[in-house]
Scaffold this active site. Structure first.
Site: not given
Length: 279
Positions: A174, A232
């Site tokens: 990611r 995050c």
């Protein structure tokens, strides 16, 4: 209170001194953590839901914005959290969800809080008692006073990535932009350094030693005196970076970009870096 507590240390508390224990199990995509709680949990543990108690509703602020202080206070009081009484939080994954609860309590001004090292799995593996009995705790009296932990706006996160070290706690695929299963755009904040939250724990699910964590962060470019921050996907697992840095011996708390990538990626004017390199 140290940020981590072992199952043996928690079990050794006398009943009258026993910390408030919060079960915060949660999984992206389910199944609901409350179902696991009802199947078995630590004696006296109260289930606290990430989506409704430990975060505000998703929206412009991201997928898990910081909760309204009044809502957080109400939920913590229902769970029996009291001023001056220790709290222990646990999950059944790598400790990242528990770290969110730990961070929020610290942010709220409650310093006596620790994450159960190894979580539910470690407790069960040691053959310790579990129960399906749902407690009815006496209401607590905690007063939520935001400001106990530093937070970052999007602009401050961008500046920290240039001037300090901003850790991205998501999985590497990611971070690099190879995939993005949840948020509007793939990639990372330019200059951010990838530090997957899953690597804070060892194969047995327990947190790595302070020396191992310190070595890891040093290898990622964090030097003494350099300001650190973390983000995050939605501000949850980044809390474990803040916790890991404290376990590693860092005295100044790292700042949290609570909106994280779910907030950053909503604005097409904000740049998205891709690829394995940072800087």
């Amino acid at each position: 209170m140290r940020p981590l507590i072992s199952p043996a240390e928690l079990a050794a508390f006398e009943d009258r001194e026993r910390p408030v224990v919060l079960d915060v199990r949660w999984r992206l995509g389910g199944p609901p953590g409350e179902a696991s709680y009802r199947d078995g949990h630590l004696p006296g543990a109260v289930f606290v839901d990430l989506d409704t108690a430990l975060a505000a509703p998703p929206g412009e602020g991201g997928r898990h914005p910081l909760p309204d202080p009044d809502v957080l206070q109400s939920e913590l009081r229902k769970a029996g959290v009291r001023a001056g009484r220790a709290v222990v939080v646990y999950d059944d994954a790598d400790g990242s969800i528990a770290a969110r609860a730990w961070w929020l309590l610290r942010w709220a001004g409650h310093d006596q809080v620790a994450v159960l090292d190894g979580g539910y799995a470690a407790w069960s593996a040691e053959g310790r008692e579990v129960t399906t009995e749902v407690p009815s705790p006496e209401p607590g009296d905690i007063e939520v006073r935001p400001g106990g932990m530093p937070v970052l706006s999007a602009d401050e996160a961008a500046a920290l990535a240039r001037e300090g070290v901003l850790f991205d706690a998501r999985a590497n695929v990611r971070y690099t932009g190879e995939t993005e299963p949840v948020d509007p755009r793939a990639g990372h904040i330019p200059g951010a350094v990838n530090a997957p939250s899953s690597e804070h724990a060892g194969p047995d699910g327990r947190w790595r030693s302070p020396a191992e964590l310190a070595e890891r962060f040093a290898a990622l470019g964090l030097a003494d005196g350099v300001q650190a921050g973390a983000y995050c996907g939605s501000g949850v697992t980044a809390s474990s970076v803040v916790l890991a840095l404290e376990v590693a011996g860092r005295t100044e708390p790292a700042a949290l970009y609570a909106g994280s990538w779910s907030h950053w990626s909503r604005d097409p004017e904000r740049p998205a870096a891709t690829g394995p390199e940072h800087g």
